[in-house]
Design a protein around this motif. Structure first.
Motif, PDB file in Angstrom:
ATOM      1  N   THR A 130       0.944 -14.051  -5.128  1.00 43.73           N
ATOM      2  CA  THR A 130       0.989 -13.396  -3.821  1.00 43.73           C
ATOM      3  C   THR A 130       1.315 -11.918  -3.957  1.00 43.73           C
ATOM      4  OG1 THR A 130       3.304 -14.083  -3.629  1.00 43.73           O
ATOM      5  CG2 THR A 130       1.648 -15.470  -2.565  1.00 43.73           C
ATOM      6  N   ILE A 131       0.919 -11.172  -2.938  1.00 45.89           N
ATOM      7  CA  ILE A 131       1.202  -9.730  -2.900  1.00 45.89           C
ATOM      8  C   ILE A 131       2.625  -9.519  -2.388  1.00 45.89           C
ATOM      9  CG2 ILE A 131       0.568  -7.542  -1.825  1.00 45.89           C
ATOM     10  CD1 ILE A 131      -2.292  -8.616  -1.598  1.00 45.89           C
ATOM     11  N   PRO A 132       3.469  -8.857  -3.149  1.00 44.13           N
ATOM     12  CA  PRO A 132       4.844  -8.619  -2.679  1.00 44.13           C
ATOM     13  C   PRO A 132       4.876  -7.613  -1.540  1.00 44.13           C
ATOM     14  CG  PRO A 132       4.463  -7.477  -4.749  1.00 44.13           C
ATOM     15  CD  PRO A 132       3.238  -8.304  -4.497  1.00 44.13           C
ATOM     16  N   THR A 133       5.813  -7.801  -0.651  1.00 45.36           N
ATOM     17  CA  THR A 133       5.919  -6.905   0.514  1.00 45.36           C
ATOM     18  C   THR A 133       7.322  -6.349   0.693  1.00 45.36           C
ATOM     19  OG1 THR A 133       6.370  -8.817   1.943  1.00 45.36           O
ATOM     20  CG2 THR A 133       4.074  -8.097   1.761  1.00 45.36           C
ATOM     21  N   SER A 134       8.241  -6.684  -0.187  1.00 47.26           N
ATOM     22  CA  SER A 134       9.620  -6.225  -0.027  1.00 47.26           C
ATOM     23  C   SER A 134       9.909  -5.042  -0.933  1.00 47.26           C
ATOM     24  CB  SER A 134      10.587  -7.368  -0.362  1.00 47.26           C
ATOM     25  OG  SER A 134      10.411  -7.781  -1.709  1.00 47.26           O
ATOM     26  N   GLY A 135      11.039  -4.383  -0.676  1.00 48.67           N
ATOM     27  CA  GLY A 135      11.491  -3.297  -1.529  1.00 48.67           C
ATOM     28  C   GLY A 135      10.469  -2.191  -1.656  1.00 48.67           C
ATOM     29  N   ALA A 136      10.178  -1.821  -2.887  1.00 48.70           N
ATOM     30  CA  ALA A 136       9.248  -0.721  -3.147  1.00 48.70           C
ATOM     31  C   ALA A 136       7.848  -0.986  -2.619  1.00 48.70           C
ATOM     32  CB  ALA A 136       9.196  -0.454  -4.657  1.00 48.70           C
ATOM     33  N   PHE A 137       7.485  -2.256  -2.405  1.00 47.30           N
ATOM     34  CA  PHE A 137       6.137  -2.600  -1.947  1.00 47.30           C
ATOM     35  C   PHE A 137       5.994  -2.579  -0.423  1.00 47.30           C
ATOM     36  CE2 PHE A 137       6.264  -4.495  -6.176  1.00 47.30           C
ATOM     37  CZ  PHE A 137       5.049  -4.087  -6.686  1.00 47.30           C
ATOM     38  N   GLU A 138       7.058  -2.310   0.260  1.00 46.20           N
ATOM     39  CA  GLU A 138       7.038  -2.396   1.722  1.00 46.20           C
ATOM     40  C   GLU A 138       6.009  -1.468   2.342  1.00 46.20           C
ATOM     41  OE1 GLU A 138      10.209  -2.122   5.479  1.00 46.20           O
ATOM     42  OE2 GLU A 138      10.888  -1.903   3.400  1.00 46.20           O
ATOM     43  N   ASN A 139       5.833  -0.283   1.746  1.00 46.67           N
ATOM     44  CA  ASN A 139       4.905   0.696   2.320  1.00 46.67           C
ATOM     45  C   ASN A 139       3.656   0.921   1.462  1.00 46.67           C
ATOM     46  OD1 ASN A 139       6.575   1.383   4.631  1.00 46.67           O
ATOM     47  ND2 ASN A 139       7.934   2.429   3.185  1.00 46.67           N
ATOM     48  N   ILE A 140       3.413   0.017   0.533  1.00 42.48           N
ATOM     49  CA  ILE A 140       2.214   0.130  -0.302  1.00 42.48           C
ATOM     50  C   ILE A 140       1.040  -0.501   0.435  1.00 42.48           C
ATOM     51  CG2 ILE A 140       1.154  -0.476  -2.501  1.00 42.48           C
ATOM     52  CD1 ILE A 140       3.466   1.529  -2.713  1.00 42.48           C
ATOM     53  N   PRO A 141      -0.069   0.233   0.637  1.00 39.70           N
ATOM     54  CA  PRO A 141      -1.195  -0.317   1.405  1.00 39.70           C
ATOM     55  C   PRO A 141      -1.880  -1.467   0.676  1.00 39.70           C
ATOM     56  CG  PRO A 141      -1.771   1.806   0.428  1.00 39.70           C
ATOM     57  CD  PRO A 141      -0.311   1.624   0.190  1.00 39.70           C
ATOM     58  N   LEU A 142      -2.439  -2.393   1.442  1.00 40.55           N
ATOM     59  CA  LEU A 142      -3.079  -3.570   0.853  1.00 40.55           C
ATOM     60  C   LEU A 142      -4.279  -3.214  -0.022  1.00 40.55           C
ATOM     61  CD1 LEU A 142      -2.918  -6.141   3.794  1.00 40.55           C
ATOM     62  CD2 LEU A 142      -1.562  -6.105   1.688  1.00 40.55           C
ATOM     63  N   ARG A 143      -4.904  -2.071   0.237  1.00 41.96           N
ATOM     64  CA  ARG A 143      -6.047  -1.681  -0.597  1.00 41.96           C
ATOM     65  C   ARG A 143      -5.642  -1.468  -2.060  1.00 41.96           C
ATOM     66  NH1 ARG A 143      -4.974   2.935   2.482  1.00 41.96           N
ATOM     67  NH2 ARG A 143      -4.286   4.765   1.270  1.00 41.96           N
ATOM     68  N   SER A 144      -4.359  -1.273  -2.310  1.00 41.88           N
ATOM     69  CA  SER A 144      -3.878  -1.108  -3.681  1.00 41.88           C
ATOM     70  C   SER A 144      -3.960  -2.398  -4.495  1.00 41.88           C
ATOM     71  CB  SER A 144      -2.422  -0.614  -3.674  1.00 41.88           C
ATOM     72  OG  SER A 144      -2.333   0.672  -3.095  1.00 41.88           O
ATOM     73  N   PHE A 145      -4.292  -3.507  -3.786  1.00 43.43           N
ATOM     74  CA  PHE A 145      -4.391  -4.811  -4.453  1.00 43.43           C
ATOM     75  C   PHE A 145      -5.804  -5.383  -4.369  1.00 43.43           C
ATOM     76  CE2 PHE A 145      -0.240  -4.181  -2.484  1.00 43.43           C
ATOM     77  CZ  PHE A 145       0.616  -4.296  -3.573  1.00 43.43           C
ATOM     78  N   ASP A 146      -6.758  -4.605  -3.862  1.00 44.25           N
ATOM     79  CA  ASP A 146      -8.132  -5.079  -3.690  1.00 44.25           C
ATOM     80  C   ASP A 146      -8.756  -5.536  -5.011  1.00 44.25           C
ATOM     81  OD1 ASP A 146      -8.091  -4.619  -0.998  1.00 44.25           O
ATOM     82  OD2 ASP A 146      -9.281  -2.781  -1.052  1.00 44.25           O
ATOM     83  N   ASN A 147      -9.764  -6.407  -4.873  1.00 45.41           N
ATOM     84  CA  ASN A 147     -10.578  -6.842  -6.015  1.00 45.41           C
ATOM     85  C   ASN A 147      -9.764  -7.542  -7.098  1.00 45.41           C
ATOM     86  OD1 ASN A 147     -12.995  -5.738  -4.872  1.00 45.41           O
ATOM     87  ND2 ASN A 147     -12.354  -3.710  -5.569  1.00 45.41           N
ATOM     88  N   ASN A 148      -8.821  -8.360  -6.636  1.00 47.41           N
ATOM     89  CA  ASN A 148      -8.152  -9.338  -7.489  1.00 47.41           C
ATOM     90  C   ASN A 148      -8.444 -10.704  -6.871  1.00 47.41           C
ATOM     91  OD1 ASN A 148      -6.160  -8.025  -9.624  1.00 47.41           O
ATOM     92  ND2 ASN A 148      -6.019  -6.770  -7.760  1.00 47.41           N
ATOM     93  N   PRO A 149      -9.547 -11.365  -7.259  1.00 46.66           N
ATOM     94  CA  PRO A 149     -10.004 -12.562  -6.543  1.00 46.66           C
ATOM     95  C   PRO A 149      -8.967 -13.680  -6.434  1.00 46.66           C
ATOM     96  CG  PRO A 149     -11.678 -11.792  -8.097  1.00 46.66           C
ATOM     97  CD  PRO A 149     -10.447 -10.991  -8.371  1.00 46.66           C
ATOM     98  N   ARG A 150      -8.045 -13.759  -7.373  1.00 43.78           N
ATOM     99  CA  ARG A 150      -7.065 -14.852  -7.358  1.00 43.78           C
ATOM    100  C   ARG A 150      -5.743 -14.462  -6.691  1.00 43.78           C
ATOM    101  NH1 ARG A 150      -5.502 -17.220 -12.506  1.00 43.78           N
ATOM    102  NH2 ARG A 150      -5.620 -15.146 -13.460  1.00 43.78           N
ATOM    103  N   LEU A 151      -5.690 -13.244  -6.168  1.00 44.12           N
ATOM    104  CA  LEU A 151      -4.450 -12.762  -5.553  1.00 44.12           C
ATOM    105  C   LEU A 151      -4.436 -13.103  -4.076  1.00 44.12           C
ATOM    106  CD1 LEU A 151      -1.925 -11.138  -6.440  1.00 44.12           C
ATOM    107  CD2 LEU A 151      -3.115  -9.074  -5.694  1.00 44.12           C
ATOM    108  N   LYS A 152      -3.361 -13.737  -3.635  1.00 44.76           N
ATOM    109  CA  LYS A 152      -3.175 -14.087  -2.236  1.00 44.76           C
ATOM    110  C   LYS A 152      -2.188 -13.100  -1.617  1.00 44.76           C
ATOM    111  CE  LYS A 152      -3.316 -18.909  -3.724  1.00 44.76           C
ATOM    112  NZ  LYS A 152      -2.516 -20.164  -3.780  1.00 44.76           N
TER     113      LYS A 152
END
Length: 221
Positions: free
Chosen positions: A185-207
């Motif tokens: 899964t994509i983390p959303t806490s701490g340092a990742f709170e303001n990281i845009p989802l596009r920073s995780f694009d094109n990882n087919p197995r990432l939820k």
């Protein structure tokens, strides 16, 4: 308070001794860091003589092209090795460059894993390894890099979950993990709170984003 002649002489001798020790320490450090970079260089294929100045007989690596040192300490603080068409692996010995702040190795053909020893680079501000052929997991030890602001390792072949240890990096502002083969899964806490989802694009197995909170377990992904 007046000093005797013998006391003044002793003080002057102490100052001179300290100056000699400091002067002798800098070349020793430079030689050690030169050995580290030489070990890295020996594991690379470098076309067009791009690193010809990386000559082991030149003790001080601060004179080498694409290496920047701090003027005062003579320690390596920056490696600018992007766009050189380098092939080879990242040497674990690079983790011994204690004062390194910028590691720029983007747009090459670097293979193999990110060494866990990179977690020892506690002064590192920017890690740019994007557009290579790097594989394996993102080391959890990168969570030790409390000075890190920029982590750009997109367009590689990285696998496994995103280490939750990265969420604890206080200064992290720019992350790009896109175009890999990460899972979980994509983390959303701490340092990742303001990281845009596009920073995780094109990882087919990432939820994502994670719904289990920071304690979510991706170890089996």
């Amino acid at each position: 308070m007046a000093f005797t002649a013998s006391e003044i002489l002793a003080l002057c001798s102490t100052i001179i001794l300290m100056a000699v020790l400091v002067a002798s320490f800098a070349p020793a450090v430079a030689n050690e860091e030169g050995d580290i970079l030489t070990a890295f260089r020996q594991g690379l294929e470098v076309p067009d003589g791009a690193l010809d100045t990386w000559e082991p007989n030149l003790v001080n690596p601060c004179t080498w092209t694409r290496v920047t040192c701090d003027d005062d300490s003579n320690r390596v603080v920056r490696l600018d090795l992007s766009d050189l068409n380098l092939s080879g692996r990242l040497a674990p010995e690079l983790g011994k460059l204690e004062q390194l702040q910028y590691m720029e190795l983007a747009r090459n053909n670097i293979q193999g894993p990110i060494p866990s020893e990179f977690g020892d680079l506690t002064n590192l501000i920017s890690l740019d390894l994007y557009n290579n052929n790097i594989s394996g997991p993102i080391p959890k030890t990168l969570g030790n890099l409390k000075s890190l602001k920029f982590l750009r390792i997109d367009h590689n072949r990285l696998t496994g979950p995103i280490p939750r240890e990265l969420a604890g990096l206080p200064d992290l502002v720019d992350v790009d993990l896109s175009s890999n083969d990460l899972c979980g899964t994509i983390p959303t806490s701490g340092a990742f709170e303001n990281i845009p989802l596009r920073s995780f694009d094109n990882n087919p197995r990432l939820k994502g984003p994670e719904t289990q909170g920071p304690g979510g377990d991706d170890s089996s992904c």
